[in-house]
Design an enzyme around this catalytic site. Structure first.
Site, PDB file in Angstrom:
ATOM      1  N   ALA A  36       0.867  -1.194   0.000  1.00  0.00           N
ATOM      2  CA  ALA A  36       0.000   0.000   0.000  1.00  0.00           C
ATOM      3  C   ALA A  36       0.901   1.240   0.000  1.00  0.00           C
ATOM      4  O   ALA A  36       0.752   2.149   0.818  1.00  0.00           O
ATOM      5  CB  ALA A  36      -0.952  -0.014   1.192  1.00  0.00           C
ATOM      6  N   HIS A  41       6.980   5.769   1.515  1.00  0.00           N
ATOM      7  CA  HIS A  41       7.755   4.571   1.167  1.00  0.00           C
ATOM      8  C   HIS A  41       8.740   4.859   0.030  1.00  0.00           C
ATOM      9  O   HIS A  41       9.881   4.397   0.049  1.00  0.00           O
ATOM     10  CB  HIS A  41       6.820   3.445   0.701  1.00  0.00           C
ATOM     11  CG  HIS A  41       5.881   2.928   1.749  1.00  0.00           C
ATOM     12  ND1 HIS A  41       4.532   3.186   1.733  1.00  0.00           N
ATOM     13  CD2 HIS A  41       6.090   2.156   2.846  1.00  0.00           C
ATOM     14  CE1 HIS A  41       3.950   2.593   2.757  1.00  0.00           C
ATOM     15  NE2 HIS A  41       4.874   1.962   3.458  1.00  0.00           N
ATOM     16  N   GLY A 151      11.497   3.737   8.229  1.00  0.00           N
ATOM     17  CA  GLY A 151      10.959   5.080   8.394  1.00  0.00           C
ATOM     18  C   GLY A 151      10.920   5.515   9.856  1.00  0.00           C
ATOM     19  O   GLY A 151      10.603   4.726  10.746  1.00  0.00           O
ATOM     20  N   SER A 189       0.686   7.546   5.911  1.00  0.00           N
ATOM     21  CA  SER A 189       0.541   6.190   6.422  1.00  0.00           C
ATOM     22  C   SER A 189      -0.454   5.451   5.544  1.00  0.00           C
ATOM     23  O   SER A 189      -1.444   6.040   5.094  1.00  0.00           O
ATOM     24  CB  SER A 189       0.014   6.218   7.864  1.00  0.00           C
ATOM     25  OG  SER A 189      -0.487   4.937   8.229  1.00  0.00           O
ATOM     26  N   ARG A 191      -2.522   3.470   6.532  1.00  0.00           N
ATOM     27  CA  ARG A 191      -3.794   3.395   7.262  1.00  0.00           C
ATOM     28  C   ARG A 191      -4.618   4.681   7.129  1.00  0.00           C
ATOM     29  O   ARG A 191      -5.798   4.685   7.490  1.00  0.00           O
ATOM     30  CB  ARG A 191      -3.550   3.064   8.735  1.00  0.00           C
ATOM     31  CG  ARG A 191      -3.100   1.617   8.958  1.00  0.00           C
ATOM     32  CD  ARG A 191      -3.098   1.218  10.425  1.00  0.00           C
ATOM     33  NE  ARG A 191      -2.891  -0.217  10.608  1.00  0.00           N
ATOM     34  CZ  ARG A 191      -1.731  -0.782  10.942  1.00  0.00           C
ATOM     35  NH1 ARG A 191      -0.650  -0.036  11.135  1.00  0.00           N
ATOM     36  NH2 ARG A 191      -1.637  -2.094  11.078  1.00  0.00           N
TER      37      ARG A 191
END
Lengths: 283, 283
Positions: A36, A41, A151, A189, A191
Site C-alpha cells: 500500500a 515509502h 521510516g 501512512s 492506514r
C-alpha cells in the site's frame, strides 16, 4: 537510465538475484514494507538508492505482528500499483513472498526484543514488536543487504530494529528515513486510507499537538504541565488517546527530570473512529 | 601442510579474517564449542575441514544457557590446550570472545524455539534452548559460514538448531557430527571430567542401557515394556534419571503406537553424583 523492476515471491528467487549482484560487485540496499505504498515509502527507496547500487523492496503483510481483531484481513493490498511505483522510483527488485513462504508448516521460532520495545506501542499491542523482530530478522537474513532503510514514522520500531541488529549481529547498517507529511502535517501512512472525510479533517491535529508539545518541552516548561496540556487537547479531538509521551530519544526510557535535560522525542498514538494513528517528532 | 592457527576474541577480528577468506574465494566451515575440547570436538573440526576450505572454531562458555545453580562457574576452561588441539587438527581460526563482547551493556534480544525444543532437556533446563538459540543465531551471523557442524551427542540441540536455521533463514548448511565414545561406550563429553573413579565406572552403563532399549524397540517389542525395563535398570545404576525416552527421530514428538512404526531415537539424561550425563542413539 534505470533497469526494469524484477519481481520474485520466493526466498530462492531473491537470493539468486542478490547473489548475481554480489558477483558483479554491487552493494545492496533494502526497504521492507507492508505494501500500500505511498510517497513516504518511495522516499525510503530513494534513500536506499543513494546508498547502494541495487535496491530490494519487500511487500509482506506480516500476520505475526497483528493481534486478533486488528486489521490484518482488511489491511490494503495493492501489489500492482506498488510494483508500478517501485519501478518508477528505480527500485531493482520487488520481493513479495506469500505467508506460506515466510512461515511454512512447522515454523517454531520467534525473536523477542526488550529495551526500547518496552511500553508505548507494546502497551496497546503487546505482541507487535515480537512479530516485527521475527519477520525483520528473517527478511534481513534472506536479503543480507549492506543497508536497510526504516521510516522514522515508526520511531519505536526503528529503535527496536537497531537494538535487534546490534544484538543478533545481523551485520547491516540501519538508516532512518524521514517522515513525509500531507499539506496539514498528517504523517503519511497506509492506514490513512481508512479515514472518512470527517476523520481525515481531525487527523491533521495530531502533528500540531505534538509540535506544540515539543516546543513547550524545548522551551523549558515543566514536562508534566506540557504533557497534560497536549493530552487534554488530544482527548477533545480524538476518539481515544492510547498515549502521548516525551521519552529519551535513544532509549525511549521515561524522563525523570522536571524539565528537559536530555535528547528527547515526543510520541503519540490516538484513535480516529476505528483507525489508529501514530506520530512522533524530535524535541 | 596446514596454516598456523589464528586467534581472535572480537567480532571485528573474526569478520576481517572471514572476509579475507571470502575475497580469496574460500568456503568457510564453523564448529561452535564451549571449549574443554576432547576427541569428539576434534572430530567435528575434521568433518568441517572435509567440507570447507577454511574452518573457524569458537570457544565460548555461554552464560545464557546455564540456570542459577548449574555449572557455569565451574565449567572447565582450558583455552591454551584447546588452541593447541585445534592447531594440530588443522583448524584455521579460533574465535574466543568474552562475555562482554557477546552480550554488551544494553543487550535486550532473545531467540526462542518451540517444536523440537519442547520436553526432554527443556523439562529439567527450561531456559537452556533459549540461551542456545540466541547464542547460535549470534555466532552464525558473526561467522556467516557455508557449513556449521554440531555434534549428535546433543541430539535435541541439533534438531533445535536445524529448526532455527530454517525458520530464521540463516542460510547455512547444518551438518551432524557423530558421537565419539570411550572404550566402554561412554559418550565423550567435557563434563565427564567431573566424574570420580567410582562414578566413571557407573557412567559407562548409560550407553549400554540405551543400546538395549534401541534393540528391543527395533525388534518389535511393546515400547512401554522396553522403556520400563530401561528405566528400572537406569534407576538401579544412577543417582537420578531425568528421562529415558523413545521419540520420533525428526520431530522428537512422542510415539503414539504400541510398537515402533516410524524412524526413532532413544534419548536419556541421568545424574551420577553431581554430574548430569546425556546420551542418545538411533533405533
Amino acid at each position: 537510465m534505470s533497469l526494469p523492476l524484477s519481481m520474485t515471491d520466493t526466498v530462492a528467487g531473491l537470493r539468486d538475484e542478490v547473489q548475481s549482484w554480489r558477483e558483479a560487485g554491487y552493494t545492496v540496499g533494502f526497504v521492507p514494507t507492508m505494501g500500500a505504498l505511498h510517497a513516504g515509502h518511495i522516499s525510503l527507496v530513494r534513500t536506499a538508492l543513494q546508498r547502494a547500487d541495487r535496491v530490494v523492496a519487500s511487500v509482506f503483510v506480516n500476520p505475526a505482528q497483528f493481534a486478533p481483531g486488528e486489521d490484518f484481513e482488511t489491511y490494503p493490498r495493492t501489489l500492482e500499483e506498488d510494483a508500478a511505483k517501485l519501478a518508477e522510483a528505480g527500485c531493482h527488485l520487488l520481493y513479495a513472498p506469500t505467508v506460506r513462504e515466510m512461515y511454512p508448516t512447522g515454523f517454531a521460532s520467534a525473536v523477542h526484543v526488550d529495551g526500547p520495545a518496552f511500553g508505548l506501542e507494546s502497551q496497546t499491542r503487546p505482541h507487535f514488536f515480537g512479530g516485527v523482530a521475527t519477520v525483520v530478522t528473517k527478511l534481513l537474513n534472506q536479503v543480507r543487504p549492506d543497508t536497510a532503510v526504516f521510516g522514522e514514522k515508526d520511531y519505536q520500531q526503528l529503535l527496536v530494529i537497531r537494538r535487534l541488529v546490534t544484538d543478533l549481529d545481523l551485520g547491516v547498517e540501519i538508516v532512518a528515513g524521514e517522515t513525509l507529511r500531507e499539506g496539514d502535517g498528517l504523517a503519511m501512512s497506509s492506514r490513512n486510507a481508512y479515514l472518512s472525510a470527517e476523520e481525515r479533517g481531525r487527523a491533521g491535529q495530531l502533528n500540531l499537538i505534538l509540535k506544540d508539545l515539543a516546543q513547550e518541552a524545548a522551551s523549558g516548561k515543566p514536562l508534566e504541565t506540557s504533557l497534560l496540556h497536549a493530552r487534554t487537547r488530544a482527548e477533545e479531538v480524538f476518539d481515544a488517546v492510547d498515549y502521548i509521551e516525551i521519552r529519551n530519544a535513544h532509549t525511549l526510557q521515561a524522563i525523570e527530570t522536571e524539565t528537559l535535560e536530555e535528547p528527547a522525542r515526543v510520541l503519540a498514538a490516538v484513535r480516529v473512529g476505528k483507525t489508529r494513528l501514530i506520530d512522533n517528532m524530535a524535541v
